[in-house]
Design an enzyme around this catalytic site. Structure first.
Site, short mmCIF file in Angstrom:
data_model
loop_
_atom_site.label_atom_id
_atom_site.label_comp_id
_atom_site.label_asym_id
_atom_site.label_seq_id
_atom_site.Cartn_x
_atom_site.Cartn_y
_atom_site.Cartn_z
CD GLU A 15 -5.38 5.36 10.91
OE1 GLU A 15 -4.41 5.08 11.64
OE2 GLU A 15 -5.32 6.25 10.03
CG HIS A 52 6.15 -21.69 -1.49
ND1 HIS A 52 6.51 -22.97 -1.88
CD2 HIS A 52 5.67 -21.09 -2.61
CE1 HIS A 52 6.28 -23.11 -3.18
NE2 HIS A 52 5.76 -21.98 -3.65
CE LYS A 74 -1.11 9.47 17.96
NZ LYS A 74 -1.75 10.48 17.10
O1 PA5 Z 1 -4.98 8.69 8.45
C1 PA5 Z 1 -4.53 9.38 9.35
O2 PA5 Z 1 -4.96 10.52 9.60
C2 PA5 Z 1 -3.38 8.91 10.21
O3 PA5 Z 1 -3.07 7.60 10.06
C3 PA5 Z 1 -2.14 9.76 9.92
O4 PA5 Z 1 -1.78 9.60 8.58
C4 PA5 Z 1 -0.95 9.41 10.81
O5 PA5 Z 1 -1.33 9.22 12.13
C5 PA5 Z 1 0.06 10.56 10.76
O6 PA5 Z 1 -0.51 11.74 11.23
P1 PA5 Z 1 0.11 13.15 10.96
O7 PA5 Z 1 0.14 13.39 9.48
O8 PA5 Z 1 -0.78 14.11 11.66
O9 PA5 Z 1 1.51 13.15 11.52
#
Ligand code: PA5
Length: 428
Positions: free
Chosen positions: A281, A302, A416
């Protein structure tokens, strides 16, 4: 130094001169992180956080965890991505295979699985439990849907004081979870505005549920603090975080676009999951970034081993090695030796694991896959804290070397948007 980086098995692919040529850029990336002058600089609160979190916040987290323990032995961690993966990574790394700890964490709010939700509610209905709802935005749909189901079950079970069974961890501003929390009177912790989800494991996000399980969260923070000291003080030649970031960027520039994080210990499986979110990410932007994948060896030798050895050559391996296993066991002798194992008599099982690791490195390096090692002293709270900081700092540097903003995740919004259209979510 509790976490070390060894890269002699990379030098067939990337030379020392090439690594040194990145020194200035890596040091510049470090300064940008430390001085908040790089891309996404409003999200680098995690960099000095291990030093900035106050003992009174830590004490409040521990007291809250202890209060929840009095209400039941199960804590449901309701969150997705960075809101649960760090907790799960730590708990998987440190808990026993056959776990006798009476205080359990279960996870919810991390998918739309109707089966998982139904089975979770069924499992919880006759048990005493609490919920920690973790969402920085306060509006993540997976988490919000699940929290509504869990909240309704709590209301049914504890009509007069269900709110005592709920802790919310969210943002101070613009969070519907915060609004709900204030209305219903939950205990709240706030995630600092400048710490993003995948960099938040060392805040209440990870520390609260981990304290409920009984982990020494001060030790986690102390490991992270030492890693921060090392990141700040060590120059390029001795700084494993700068070296790791530089090596991976050089490998990717040569076409090795997939990093395989391998561990020879099942307990590190969720470190792999947490690490994949962190790097994937953070770096996967502008059509750039190394694709992070993970395996557990020798188990996956394996299954995936054939591909790693002989498939397309775009992989490089980073192996997590645990210097001192928690337990070791000696191979026994058998009079008949029908299974032909007496040659291992008297040798420890960890020795066998280690030989498998060395042999795999030789074979993979020969076969076209470089093999660096991240060496962890042992599996404990201190080393977990050190390791997660090691990866977060390396990831920040690596992102800057790639010239992306490692701290946003705009791409996540695309699914989303489409999903809300299909579900008919009203636009506000
Ligand atoms: O790194 C990030 O910001 C995202 O991956 C969030 O951890 C994830 O989308 C969850 O978001 P939130 O804590 O707003 O529910």
């Amino acid at each position: 130094m509790s976490v070390k980086y060894y890269y002699s098995n990379v030098l067939k692919y990337v030379s020392n001169e090439e690594i040194d040529s990145l020194e200035a850029k890596a040091l510049d990336a470090r300064s940008k992180l430390l001085n908040k002058t790089g891309k996404g600089n409003d999200f680098v609160g995690w960099v000095k956080w291990p030093r900035e979190i106050t003992q009174s916040e830590v004490d409040d987290i521990i007291t809250t965890a202890n209060d929840l323990r009095k209400l039941g032995n199960i804590l449901v961690v309701c969150g997705i991505g960075g809101s649960y993966l760090g907790t799960k990574a730590c708990d998987s790394m440190l808990s026993d295979y056959y776990d006798n700890n009476p205080y359990k964490l279960i996870y919810s709010g991390k998918s739309f699985s109707s089966t998982e939700m139904s089975e979770t509610l069924e499992y919880l209905k006759d048990k005493d439990f609490s919920v920690v709802c973790i969402s920085k935005s306060g509006s993540t749909t997976e988490t919000a849907i699940s929290f509504r189901f869990l909240r309704n079950l709590l209301k049914k079970k504890y009509p007069t004081d269900y709110n005592k069974h709920i802790v919310a961890i969210t943002s101070k501003e613009n969070s519907s979870l915060d609004t709900l929390s204030k209305k219903e009177g939950y205990k709240e912790f706030f995630i600092p505005d400048d710490i993003g989800g995948r960099y938040s494991v060392l805040t209440a996000v990870g520390l609260m549920p981990l304290a409920f399980r009984g982990y020494a969260i001060n030790k986690i923070l102390s490991g992270a603090k030492d890693a921060l000291d090392e990141f700040e003080k060590k120059d390029f030649s001795e700084n494993p975080m700068l070296k790791y970031a530089s090596v991976r960027i050089l490998l990717s520039a040569k076409g090795y676009s997939v990093e395989l994080l391998a561990a020879y210990e099942e307990k590190l499986r969720y470190i792999g999951e947490w690490w994949k979110q962190l790097f994937g990410e953070s770096e996967g932007k502008e059509h750039k970034g190394i694709f992070p994948a993970s395996v557990i060896y020798s188990t996956d030798l394996h299954s995936m081993g054939q591909y790693v050895q002989d498939g397309q050559r775009f992989l490089f391996e980073t192996v997590l090695n645990i210097r001192n296993p928690k337990f070791d066991i000696v191979n026994g002798f058998d009079q008949d030796d029908i299974d032909n194992l007496n040659y291992l008599f008297g040798k420890k099982l960890d020795y066998v694991n280690r030989q498998a690791m060395t042999a795999t490195a030789i074979a993979h390096v020969e076969g076209g896959v470089s093999n660096a090692i991240i060496d962890i002293e042992k599996l404990d709270e201190y080393n977990f804290g050190y390791l997660v900081y090691f990866f977060m700092a390396s990831c920040g540097v690596s992102g800057y070397l790639l010239d992306v903003n490692p701290f946003n995740q705009e791409g996540v919004e695309a699914y989303k948007k489409e999903m809300f259209k299909l579900l008919g979510k009203p636009i506000k």
